[in-house]
Design an enzyme around this catalytic site. Structure first.
Site, PDB file in Angstrom:
ATOM      1  N   SER A   1      69.436  47.002  61.706  1.00 39.07           N
ATOM      2  CA  SER A   1      68.079  46.515  61.467  1.00 39.07           C
ATOM      3  C   SER A   1      66.983  47.095  62.349  1.00 39.07           C
ATOM      4  CB  SER A   1      68.047  44.995  61.576  1.00 39.07           C
ATOM      5  OG  SER A   1      68.555  44.447  60.399  1.00 39.07           O
TER       6      SER A   1
ATOM      7  N   LYS B   1      59.416  41.110  66.873  1.00 37.17           N
ATOM      8  CA  LYS B   1      60.090  40.587  65.672  1.00 37.17           C
ATOM      9  C   LYS B   1      60.097  39.064  65.714  1.00 37.17           C
ATOM     10  CE  LYS B   1      64.368  41.131  63.024  1.00 37.17           C
ATOM     11  NZ  LYS B   1      65.678  41.801  62.941  1.00 37.17           N
TER      12      LYS B   1
ATOM     13  N   SER C   1      66.357  44.718  58.842  1.00 33.63           N
ATOM     14  CA  SER C   1      65.530  43.538  58.706  1.00 33.63           C
ATOM     15  C   SER C   1      64.274  43.556  59.575  1.00 33.63           C
ATOM     16  CB  SER C   1      66.348  42.299  59.062  1.00 33.63           C
ATOM     17  OG  SER C   1      66.741  42.345  60.430  1.00 33.63           O
TER      18      SER C   1
HETATM   19  N1  GLN Z   1      71.208  45.131  56.552  1.00 34.72           N
HETATM   20  C1  GLN Z   1      72.207  44.560  57.370  1.00 34.72           C
HETATM   21  C2  GLN Z   1      72.551  43.180  56.883  1.00 34.72           C
HETATM   22  O1  GLN Z   1      71.926  42.743  55.978  1.00 34.72           O
HETATM   23  C3  GLN Z   1      71.790  44.562  58.807  1.00 34.72           C
HETATM   24  C4  GLN Z   1      70.982  43.407  59.253  1.00 34.72           C
HETATM   25  C5  GLN Z   1      70.651  43.432  60.724  1.00 34.72           C
HETATM   26  O2  GLN Z   1      70.957  44.386  61.438  1.00 34.72           O
HETATM   27  N2  GLN Z   1      70.041  42.356  61.197  1.00 34.72           N
HETATM   28  O3  GLN Z   1      73.414  42.552  57.385  1.00 34.72           O
END
Ligand code: GLN
Length: 479
Positions: free
Chosen positions: A158, A59, A134
């Site tokens: 994410s 990532k 994400s």
């Molecule tokens: N979708 C969640 C957010 O927008 C999780 C994001 C994440 O785990 N980095 O905060």
């Protein structure tokens, strides 16, 4: 099957040991596939042309020395880190090489992959759909066999959510199990790095490699996870599986619900004891998360002042700006007690819900099972202008982050294709465990995976390329 890119990590290691192919052939095969498929799905922002090591996709929020790392943000579009994240150094010790940096929502803020400043990642099962986020590129790359495994980060889902929407395995470890040194932070009291893989065994192996103490991360405990698959049995022998009633209410797509219920039946067939439980504060978790996260974001983002590195703040995307503003407001004097302090209290209640459910002295359960995402992958663009709608897709994943417990998502079936020609889309099963008890969720996941083999299904886009390849080779080579 004679395409080496379909092999899992454990199979790849074994095949190399037995000299069925070389590391060079392995890398070539993956790079060739990346060249064909990546332009269609945008899972990689940067590709490294190696010929050695076993390829891992990382990532782009995780620092890689000498390899551009953007966190999906324009602000870091020229940033080349001078050092590696601890997880990268740990992987290098295992003869793993970085095949590329994967696309992600900007600074990991998002649930669809569309907040990347560069381009959205597309779902290999249907190119009109989101991958989830994400860690969008890390999940899509594994679903499309563009890497042996990948790393993502999970602050509120994410890793698990894109794994679910792309039909692969994603593991969020216990908070403090894996060092975050060199992870560009989002919300430091929640962030964890974890693997996205083609099988449950692979997730356990990667966790073994990346876990354990790190003097550079004070929140990382000296608690290495050790992978011993021989301990895992095909049956669950009376293991207690809790089904939280709050995870099956309004908002859960009936098609997803049906697939999850089928998976629970399967666990029962595998001799698990299924019991209904309650996590009464689940309904407040989302609201608490979306106060705590922007608050921590507003503080963490202070480092991007455009003075020492990166471009100016005017280059930040909508979602990041929204969170900085919300967080600054929630932390400001006069509002702190009403927002942040209250959210912190709710967080404790959510954690206590899990402690009660798992309490061995009160006949508690061994694991908790439910959906990962309320729906399958949605259309690109569908929720992008409606942040609240987007946030709702995190409803089943965020509680594990608030409580610091481990969770895994694994493929458990598909919602059927529709008459309008829409492809079938993967559904993920979530298994949550006690703090520091990744072992049990992996064991349950392994038994389920062995009994169902959902993880072997491939998107048509990928199998088409694979069969073309093998036709061209006249089915001669393979391994
Ligand atoms: N979708 C969640 C957010 O927008 C999780 C994001 C994440 O785990 N980095 O905060």
């Amino acid at each position: 099957m004679n395409d080496i890119t379909t092999l899992t990590l454990t199979e790849t290691i074994e095949a190399i040991k037995q000299k069925k192919f070389s590391e060079e052939e392995l890398n070539k095969a993956y790079l060739k596939k990346i060249a064909i498929i990546n332009p269609k799905i945008n899972s990689f922002l940067k590709i490294q042309k190696n010929s050695r090591g076993i390829p891992a996709a990382i990532k782009d929020a995780i620092l890689t020395k000498g390899i551009k790392t953007t966190a999906g943000s324009k602000i870091l579009s020229n940033f080349v880190p001078p050092y590696n994240a601890t997880v990268i150094d740990k992987l290098l010790e295992q003869n793993i090489s970085v095949i590329g940096k994967t696309n992600c929502d900007e600074f990991a803020m998002g649930g669809s992959g569309e907040n990347s400043a560069f381009r959205p990642t597309k779902n290999p099962w249907d190119l009109n759909k989101v991958t989830g986020g994400s860690s969008s590129g890390s999940a899509a790359a594994i679903a499309a066999d563009l890497s042996v495994f990948s790393l993502g980060s999970d602050t509120g889902g994410s890793i698990r959510q894109p794994a679910s929407l792309c039909g692969v395995v994603g593991l969020k470890p216990t908070y403090g199990r894996v060092s975050r040194y060199g992870l560009i932070p989002m919300a430091s009291s929640l962030d964890q790095i974890g693997p996205i893989t083609k099988s449950v065994e692979d997730a356990a192996l990667v966790l073994d490699w990346i876990s354990g103490a790190d003097s550079l991360d004070a929140n990382c405990k000296d608690a290495k996870f050790s992978f011993t698959p021989s301990r895992w049995e095909p049956k669950l022998n009376g293991l207690k599986v809790g089904i939280p009633k709050e995870y099956f209410g309004e908002g859960l797509d009936p098609k997803v619900k049906a697939v999850i219920e089928e998976a629970i039946k399967k666990l029962e067939e595998l001799e698990a004891e299924i019991v209904e439980i309650s996590l009464p504060h689940s309904q407040y978790a989302l609201a608490a998360y979306y106060i705590i996260v922007p608050s921590e974001v507003s503080s963490n983002m202070g480092r991007f002042d455009g003075i020492r590195f990166g471009l100016g703040r005017e280059n930040l995307g909508q979602e990041v700006k929204r969170r900085i503003m919300l967080g600054t407001f929630a932390l400001s004097s006069g509002y702190y007690d009403d927002y942040y302090a209250k959210a912190a209290k709710v967080r404790t209640l959510v954690k206590q819900d899990f402690e009660k459910a798992f309490d061995p002295l009160a006949g508690g359960v061994d694991v908790i099972v439910g959906p990962v995402s309320p729906t399958t992958a949605w259309n690109l663009g569908e929720k992008i202008d409606d942040p609240l709608k987007m946030y709702l897709s995190d409803i089943y994943t965020i509680s594990a982050n608030l409580a610091g417990i481990p969770g895994i998502s694994l493929p458990c079936g598909f919602s059927p294709s529709t008459s309008s020609g829409q492809a079938r889309l993967p559904v993920g099963l979530q298994i949550l465990g006690k703090q520091w008890d990744e072992e049990t969720i992996l064991r349950v996941g392994f038994a389920y995976e062995q009994a169902t083999k959902w993880h072997l299904q491939e998107p048509e886009l990928v199998s088409r390329v694979e069969s073309q390849e093998s036709r061209q080779k006249g089915n001669k080579t393979g391994f």
